[in-house]
Design a protein around this motif. Sequence first.
Motif, mmCIF file in Angstrom:
data_model
loop_
_atom_site.group_PDB
_atom_site.id
_atom_site.type_symbol
_atom_site.label_atom_id
_atom_site.label_comp_id
_atom_site.label_asym_id
_atom_site.label_seq_id
_atom_site.Cartn_x
_atom_site.Cartn_y
_atom_site.Cartn_z
ATOM 1 N N PRO A 148 1.854 -17.511 8.952
ATOM 2 C CA PRO A 148 1.109 -17.149 7.746
ATOM 3 C C PRO A 148 1.916 -17.475 6.494
ATOM 4 O O PRO A 148 3.105 -17.806 6.549
ATOM 5 C CB PRO A 148 0.924 -15.639 7.908
ATOM 6 N N VAL A 149 1.268 -17.351 5.348
ATOM 7 C CA VAL A 149 1.967 -17.543 4.083
ATOM 8 C C VAL A 149 2.909 -16.371 3.868
ATOM 9 O O VAL A 149 2.706 -15.269 4.398
ATOM 10 C CB VAL A 149 0.976 -17.652 2.911
ATOM 11 N N ASP A 150 3.966 -16.593 3.108
ATOM 12 C CA ASP A 150 4.898 -15.511 2.810
ATOM 13 C C ASP A 150 4.274 -14.581 1.770
ATOM 14 O O ASP A 150 3.756 -15.045 0.745
ATOM 15 C CB ASP A 150 6.211 -16.083 2.279
ATOM 16 N N PRO A 151 4.311 -13.267 1.996
ATOM 17 C CA PRO A 151 3.630 -12.345 1.072
ATOM 18 C C PRO A 151 4.220 -12.329 -0.332
ATOM 19 O O PRO A 151 3.486 -12.162 -1.303
ATOM 20 C CB PRO A 151 3.778 -10.985 1.763
ATOM 21 N N LEU A 152 5.546 -12.506 -0.448
ATOM 22 C CA LEU A 152 6.158 -12.491 -1.776
ATOM 23 C C LEU A 152 5.712 -13.703 -2.583
ATOM 24 O O LEU A 152 5.352 -13.590 -3.757
ATOM 25 C CB LEU A 152 7.682 -12.464 -1.644
ATOM 26 N N ILE A 153 5.735 -14.884 -1.964
ATOM 27 C CA ILE A 153 5.324 -16.094 -2.679
ATOM 28 C C ILE A 153 3.849 -16.014 -3.027
ATOM 29 O O ILE A 153 3.428 -16.394 -4.123
ATOM 30 C CB ILE A 153 5.631 -17.342 -1.829
ATOM 31 N N ALA A 154 3.047 -15.490 -2.093
ATOM 32 C CA ALA A 154 1.617 -15.362 -2.356
ATOM 33 C C ALA A 154 1.349 -14.396 -3.505
ATOM 34 O O ALA A 154 0.449 -14.621 -4.329
ATOM 35 C CB ALA A 154 0.898 -14.901 -1.097
ATOM 36 N N ALA A 155 2.127 -13.315 -3.585
ATOM 37 C CA ALA A 155 1.935 -12.358 -4.677
ATOM 38 C C ALA A 155 2.291 -12.971 -6.021
ATOM 39 O O ALA A 155 1.673 -12.646 -7.045
ATOM 40 C CB ALA A 155 2.781 -11.111 -4.417
ATOM 41 N N ALA A 156 3.272 -13.874 -6.026
ATOM 42 C CA ALA A 156 3.714 -14.478 -7.283
ATOM 43 C C ALA A 156 2.830 -15.657 -7.691
ATOM 44 O O ALA A 156 2.558 -15.850 -8.879
ATOM 45 C CB ALA A 156 5.163 -14.929 -7.163
ATOM 46 N N GLU A 157 2.384 -16.455 -6.714
ATOM 47 C CA GLU A 157 1.677 -17.691 -7.021
ATOM 48 C C GLU A 157 0.176 -17.613 -6.776
ATOM 49 O O GLU A 157 -0.561 -18.488 -7.225
ATOM 50 C CB GLU A 157 2.257 -18.847 -6.181
ATOM 51 N N GLY A 158 -0.252 -16.604 -6.036
ATOM 52 C CA GLY A 158 -1.653 -16.531 -5.644
ATOM 53 C C GLY A 158 -1.849 -17.107 -4.257
ATOM 54 O O GLY A 158 -1.243 -18.132 -3.910
ATOM 55 N N MET A 159 -2.712 -16.473 -3.483
ATOM 56 C CA MET A 159 -2.902 -16.898 -2.105
ATOM 57 C C MET A 159 -3.374 -18.346 -2.022
ATOM 58 O O MET A 159 -2.929 -19.115 -1.159
ATOM 59 C CB MET A 159 -3.902 -15.976 -1.419
ATOM 60 N N ALA A 160 -4.258 -18.755 -2.904
ATOM 61 C CA ALA A 160 -4.805 -20.111 -2.836
ATOM 62 C C ALA A 160 -3.773 -21.169 -3.169
ATOM 63 O O ALA A 160 -3.918 -22.331 -2.766
ATOM 64 C CB ALA A 160 -6.001 -20.236 -3.779
ATOM 65 N N MET A 161 -2.728 -20.816 -3.896
ATOM 66 C CA MET A 161 -1.714 -21.780 -4.316
ATOM 67 C C MET A 161 -0.458 -21.718 -3.463
ATOM 68 O O MET A 161 0.546 -22.349 -3.792
ATOM 69 C CB MET A 161 -1.337 -21.532 -5.783
ATOM 70 N N THR A 162 -0.482 -20.971 -2.368
ATOM 71 C CA THR A 162 0.714 -20.779 -1.551
ATOM 72 C C THR A 162 0.553 -21.460 -0.204
ATOM 73 O O THR A 162 -0.277 -21.011 0.608
ATOM 74 C CB THR A 162 0.997 -19.284 -1.337
ATOM 75 N N PRO A 163 1.281 -22.541 0.052
ATOM 76 C CA PRO A 163 1.197 -23.168 1.380
ATOM 77 C C PRO A 163 1.943 -22.346 2.415
ATOM 78 O O PRO A 163 2.909 -21.650 2.111
ATOM 79 C CB PRO A 163 1.872 -24.526 1.169
ATOM 80 N N ALA A 164 1.484 -22.439 3.661
ATOM 81 C CA ALA A 164 2.139 -21.710 4.751
ATOM 82 C C ALA A 164 3.309 -22.490 5.322
ATOM 83 O O ALA A 164 4.057 -21.946 6.134
ATOM 84 C CB ALA A 164 1.133 -21.408 5.863
ATOM 85 N N GLN A 165 3.475 -23.758 4.906
ATOM 86 C CA GLN A 165 4.574 -24.600 5.396
ATOM 87 C C GLN A 165 4.566 -24.684 6.925
ATOM 88 O O GLN A 165 5.620 -24.647 7.562
ATOM 89 C CB GLN A 165 5.932 -24.063 4.908
#
Length: 729
Positions: A148-165
């Motif tokens: 899954p996407v990292d929750p910290l990065i998703a909180a900072a950038e938004g879920m739609a802008m956060t790749p799961a790598q």
Amino acid sequence: MATLLLTGLGRMLGGPLGGAVGAIVGQTFDQAVLFKPKGRQGPRLGDLSVQTSSYGSPIPRLFGTMRVAGTVIWATDLIEDRHKSGGGKGRPSVTSYSYSASFAVLLSARPIRRVGRIWADGKLLRGAAGDFKTETGYRLHLGGEDQPVDPLIAAAEGMAMTPAQRGGAYAVFEGFQLGAYGNRIPSLTFEVEADAGPVGVGAVIGALTGGAVGGEVPAAFGGFAASGDSVRAVIDSIADAVPLSISDDGTALTLAGAAPGAVIGAGERRAAAGGADDEQDSRAAAGSLPAEVTVSYYEPARDYQAGLQRARRPGPGRGALAIALPAALDAGAAKALAEARIARDAAGRLRRRVALGWRRMAIRPGDRIGFAGEGGRWRVAGWTLERMALALDLVRETSAPMLAPPAAEPGRGNAAPDLVHGPTVVHLLDLPPIEDVAPSEPRLFVAAAGPEPGWRRAALLLSTDDGGRWQPIGATAAPAVIGVAETVLPAGSTTLFDAQNAVTVVLLNDAVALAGADDPALIGGANLALIGEELIQFGAAEPLGGGRWRITRLLRGRRGTEWAIGGHAADERFVLIEAEALARFTPPASAVGGTIRVMASGVGDGAGAAEAWVEAAGCGMRPPAPIALAAMPLGDGGFALRWTRRSRDGWLWRDGGDVPVGEPEEAYRVSFTRADGSVRAAAAAVPTLVYPPADVAGDAAHGAQVTITVVQQGGLAASRPATLVLSIG
């Protein structure tokens, strides 16, 4: 590609013979056009040594276990925290700043199993036990296709802008404290385990080519980092050190084995060539070969620092051949590669051109062949088909058996010590003045340490409302020498050396040692320690093993703590009073007289922070209690009361004269507690007071004894009392 297409087309048009001809034509086209050698950009050791975050940086595909820097793929701005301390009583306040950041580092372009140690600016950040030496949050994403996407990065950038790598392994650091690294994100390197155990060269090549190239190679690496501008460049970098031969049978590419795949009989050579004169051998000049081969690699025995092994051959040569192999090897294996390359180049001086019949058309470039009646093997470097005769260009290969790796010295590395931080033990101390200058405001001290040798510091929080609210007050000082008293310290004299009594203490960290001190050093204040509430000094310390010490030749009741001499118990605290090991802070004046708590949280404490408390009496502001209180009878039935004052200033008697009062004025409160509990008081401005006959008679009317106490009135607080029980009946 052309080989596969033309082989199929030839079979359709001309049967098996047509397929063979099509394979030959296609292979020639592939070698000359599609797969013509280019200037390669393969992995170099330097690619793995510097952490970068630039666009287009290659992300290595890791195999085995390697130490890599990775690439910063996301980071926050630095977060500034400020802490204000001091101020009041004419002193300026001090504001200190600390910084933290959160960031993510991409480690591998293929999934991994785990991350072991982590280094920051060359120093261990995370030890082999998984413990961090600096406070930070940490999460590892292994690179699975379902991560899954990292929750910290998703909180900072938004879920739609956060790749799961997905498919890429990366680490996320949250709230990384930057104070130890110049308030910047340090250069990080990671010990990454992608596959369990050593990884075979054939397995690496098979993974890089998606299974297009199969086969085994009798060589393995402890780890390998594949990066560069193409898969071919990576394979070429391996081939510099490990002999590789890839054959094409028209349907698949195969890593050719070490044993000859075909043995050519003597009759075949004569029949096809038409005579021995058609077979040609040639030998390159010895001076055309490198005189030395060096192999640079990563040495696991030195925390994966770069290593270099070399091999030389006798005779003339043209300089050195440098091979940079982005692989983890031990020193012996790296030296064996260098020596094998020397032997391979020496054998490869011999070239042969031989002609065979068309029935040997199945032999392909990259195959290894042998000749009947002749030892050794030859690698097919090229071939041509003309008039149904096959001409092969061969290179001699060494036939020496693989020996055990030669002895090689990996060198001595500068390994970072891996010491576990462990939990924190903290003591909050309300001490009398321990310096020559008396404090003008309340002052408390924090002594902290840990049972593990890696303990360094802990953050401190203060509560003045019995744990209701907490505020930061900085960090602990250097590790203190602390422990507990295993035996009970008996009462002793404060006027002479206590040579009769001893106490055994058990130190928290058994790697710490105590040392004795001679008399001049003791007079100068050496070896001051707190046992329970009494300050002592000790002249001798005898080790008993296991962190236990027997301390003797004691000076008792130091700095006005003689009141605590008779109140000792087993397992009470022991703290060596050293200025560099005490964190000092000034509590609010309103907190004096109440309960003050501190909480110490180090990187090894997790959620279980250490806590200590004290009933703050403001000991540093209190004058020492008067001593030598006595009552001298007078002829009229009264008494002359006398005592000796002491001062918070000047504990060292330097000039033989009287010490200053150390307070704005000299003042005493004298109390007379009668046998029935009633109390009357008197005041004095000098250390004497007349107890007149009338007062004696009045007090005697309430009982045969009176308890007299003398307290010195300080500018900030009163001293503890000096007490005398006087018979007056």
